[in-house]
Design an enzyme around this catalytic site. Structure first.
Site, mmCIF file in Angstrom:
data_model
loop_
_atom_site.group_PDB
_atom_site.id
_atom_site.type_symbol
_atom_site.label_atom_id
_atom_site.label_comp_id
_atom_site.label_asym_id
_atom_site.label_seq_id
_atom_site.Cartn_x
_atom_site.Cartn_y
_atom_site.Cartn_z
ATOM 1 N N ARG A 69 47.411 -71.452 -33.792
ATOM 2 C CA ARG A 69 48.184 -70.254 -34.149
ATOM 3 C C ARG A 69 48.224 -69.316 -32.957
ATOM 4 O O ARG A 69 47.621 -69.582 -31.914
ATOM 5 C CB ARG A 69 47.512 -69.533 -35.324
ATOM 6 C CG ARG A 69 46.041 -69.201 -35.040
ATOM 7 C CD ARG A 69 45.441 -68.263 -36.055
ATOM 8 N NE ARG A 69 43.999 -68.156 -35.943
ATOM 9 C CZ ARG A 69 43.352 -67.423 -35.043
ATOM 10 N NH1 ARG A 69 44.032 -66.745 -34.141
ATOM 11 N NH2 ARG A 69 42.031 -67.377 -35.027
ATOM 12 N N ASN A 129 42.501 -73.303 -31.870
ATOM 13 C CA ASN A 129 43.162 -72.469 -32.859
ATOM 14 C C ASN A 129 44.650 -72.782 -32.847
ATOM 15 O O ASN A 129 45.314 -72.631 -31.814
ATOM 16 C CB ASN A 129 42.933 -70.983 -32.560
ATOM 17 C CG ASN A 129 41.508 -70.571 -32.859
ATOM 18 O OD1 ASN A 129 41.015 -70.761 -33.957
ATOM 19 N ND2 ASN A 129 40.825 -70.038 -31.856
ATOM 20 N N GLY A 179 31.190 -67.274 -37.104
ATOM 21 C CA GLY A 179 29.733 -67.203 -36.983
ATOM 22 C C GLY A 179 28.978 -67.605 -38.235
ATOM 23 O O GLY A 179 27.750 -67.708 -38.215
#
Length: 451
Positions: free
Chosen positions: A291, A289, A165
Site C-alpha cells: 500500500r 507493505n 509490535g
C-alpha cells in the site's frame, strides 16, 4: 482513466488522495462516519456518503457499506489510502466481483505479503536478503530451541500475522525463550486471531531502511530510492527521511536494483514498500507493505514523482510514467508525524483545536485534514498532520525543519510538536547517528530526568 473514485479512508490521507484525483480531472466520493461529518475531505469531495457510526468496525471497516456507497454514487474505483482496508485481500476480491477497481495490488499479492512467513519465503526466492531464522511457523518449544541455537542469541519471536509490535518478544538466552514464546503466542492470538509465531536473529543496533517501489503488474517495476525510518517509539515510526544518512550511493543503487527486479519478477502492480533492517553494511528483509505509506511524501519530495498519481495511472491500465533511468533524486527530505498526544507521556489528547497555523515557505509541505475549530475525535489514530521539509542537502533540510517547527501552531490540545523541536536540536539526530532503539532510549533517559 477512471470517471469517479471513492476514497475509503479518512483524515489527511483521504484529503491527499482527493487532491490527486482532482488534479487528474476525476470526480471524488468521500465516505465518513458520523464522527467525521465535518472533516475537510468530506467538505471538499464532489459527493459524500455517511457509512456508519464512529466505531471503525461499523464504518471504515464495513465492506458492505463501502461497496453500497460505490453503487449509489457510481464510483468505478476505490482508493483505500493506508490502514483500514488497504491491505485486506478479501476487500480487493469483493470489489473485483462488483466490477470496481481496487487501486492497489492484486488480492493474491496482498495475501502473500500479509503473511510474514510466506513473505519471507517469497523474498528469499526472489533474491532479496533476509534475516536468518525459521523457515516457517514454530509450534513447539523444542524446535524453537534448536533454531535459536543454530542462528545464535539474541533472537526475536514475531507474530506471523499483524504488526505494530504486538506478538513480538526478544529472548537473549535459552532461559528466556519459553516465556518469550508463550507471551508472543498469547499476544498474537488475542490481537490477530492467529497465534503462529516465527523466530529470527535479533539485530542489536540496526537501522530501519525501506525501499519504495512501483510496479505495472506486467513485469516492469522501478524503485524510487530508500527512506530511513529508524526513529521509532514502540515500533511506530515518528520521523522519516530520504535519503538515509547511513547509506552511500553504491549501497542505495544495489538494494534498489535487487528490490525492483524482485517486484518486477513478482508481477506486482502499484505502490509497495519493501522494509529492511540494516546493520554493518548488510540488508535484512522484514516485510513488504502492499500500500501507500504514511511517509510517502519524503519520496515525492526527492523525486518529484506523485505516488498517488502513479497508483491511479497504473490501476487504470496506463502503466508507469517513468523508467528507472528517468528517475532522478534531488536533495534531502524529512517528515515529522505530528500527533495529538502528550509529548512526554504520549497519552492521546482528543479535543477541539482552538488555533491551527501551518508553516510555509520554500521546501515546506504540510499534509493535514484539520483546521481551527476542528475536533480531533477519540475513535481513531491521533495523527494531526505531517510536516515534510525539503532542502538541497541534509544540513539545509534540518535548518528549514527547525524554522518550520517554530512556525507550527496547534492550540487547544496537546501535540508532539515539542518533541520534534527537541529532536531537531539533538547532536545525534543532527549527525544522523541513530538506530531503531535510539528514540526509546532517549525518551527513557529524559523521563528519568523529569522525575
Amino acid at each position: 482513466m477512471f470517471q469517479k473514485i471513492l476514497i475509503a479512508n479518512r483524515g489527511e490521507i483521504a484529503l491527499r488522495v482527493l487532491r490527486a484525483a482532482k488534479e487528474l480531472g476525476i470526480q471524488t466520493v468521500a465516505v465518513h462516519s458520523t464522527a467525521d461529518a465535518e472533516a475537510m475531505h468530506v467538505r471538499l469531495a464532489d459527493e459524500s456518503v455517511c457509512i456508519g457510526p464512529p466505531a471503525s468496525r461499523d464504518s471504515y471497516l464495513n465492506i458492505h457499506q463501502i461497496v453500497a456507497a460505490c453503487e449509489v454514487t457510481g464510483a468505478d474505483a476505490i482508493h483505500p489510502g493506508y490502514g483500514f482496508l488497504s491491505e485486506n485481500a478479501k476487500f480487493a476480491e469483493i470489489l473485483a466481483a462488483h466490477n470496481i477497481t481496487f487501486i492497489g495490488p492484486s488480492a493474491e499479492h496482498i495475501r502473500l505479503m500479509g503473511d510474514k512467513i510466506e513473505a519471507k519465503r517469497t523474498a528469499k526466492r526472489l533474491g532479496i536478503p533476509v534475516v536468518p531464522g525459521s523457515e516457517g511457523a514454530v509450534r513447539e518449544d523444542r524446535a524453537a530451541k534448536k533454531i535459536a541455537a543454530e542462528i545464535g542469541y539474541p533472537v526475536l519471536i514475531k507474530a506471523s500475522a499483524g504488526g505494530g509490535g504486538r506478538g513480538m518478544k526478544v529472548a537473549r538466552s535459552e532461559a528466556d525463550l519459553s516465556e518469550a514464546l508463550s507471551t508472543a503466542r498469547s499476544e498474537a492470538g488475542a490481537a490477530f486471531g492467529d497465534d503462529a509465531v516465527y523466530i529470527e536473529k535479533y539485530l542489536e543496533k540496526p537501522r530501519h531502511i525501506e525501499v519504495q517501489v512501483m510496479g505495472d503488474g506486467a513485469g516492469k517495476a522501478i524503485h524510487l530510492g530508500e527512506r530511513d525510518c529508524s526513529l521509532q517509539r514502540r515500533h511506530q515510526k515518528v520521523w522519516e527521511e530520504a535519503h538515509s544518512p547511513a547509506l552511500n550511493a553504491e549501497e542505495r543503487t544495489r538494494i534498489g536494483s535487487i528490490v525492483s527486479k524482485a517486484i518486477a519478477d513478482l508481477g506486482y502492480s502499484g505502490a509497495g514498500t519493501v522494509e529492511f533492517l540494516y546493520e554493518n553494511g548488510e540488508f535484512y528483509f522484514i516485510e513488504m507493505n502492499t500500500r501507500l505509506q504514511v511517509e510517502h511524501p519524503v519520496t515525492e519530495a526527492i523525486t518529484g514523482i506523485d505516488l498517488v498519481h502513479e497508483q491511479i495511472r497504473v490501476a487504470s491500465g496506463g502503466g508507469l510514467s517513468a523508467t528507472q533511468d528517468e528517475v532522478r533524486f534531488f536533495g534531502h527530505a524529512i517528515e515529522c508525524r505530528i500527533n495529538a498526544e502528550d509529548p512526554r507521556t504520549f497519552v492521546p489528547s482528543p479535543g477541539t483545536i482552538s488555533h491551527f497555523h501551518t508553516p510555509g515557505g520554500l521546501g515546506v509541505r504540510v499534509d493535514s485534514g484539520v483546521y481551527s475549530g476542528y475536533r480531533i475525535p477519540p475513535y481513531y489514530d491521533s495523527l494531526i498532520g505531517k510536516l515534510i521539509v525539503h532542502g538541497r542537502n541534509r544540513v539545509e533540510c534540518m535548518m528549514r525543519l527547525r524554522r518550520a517547527l517554530d512556525e507550527f501552531v496547534v492550540d487547544g490540545i496537546n501535540s508532539t510538536l515539542p518533541l520534534f523541536q527537541e529532536l531537531v536540536g539533538n547532536v545525534d539526530v543532527a549527525n544522523g547517528d541513530y538506530d531503531i532503539h535510539w528514540l526509546e532510549n532517549y525518551l527513557a533517559d529524559h523521563a528519568a530526568d523529569h522525575k
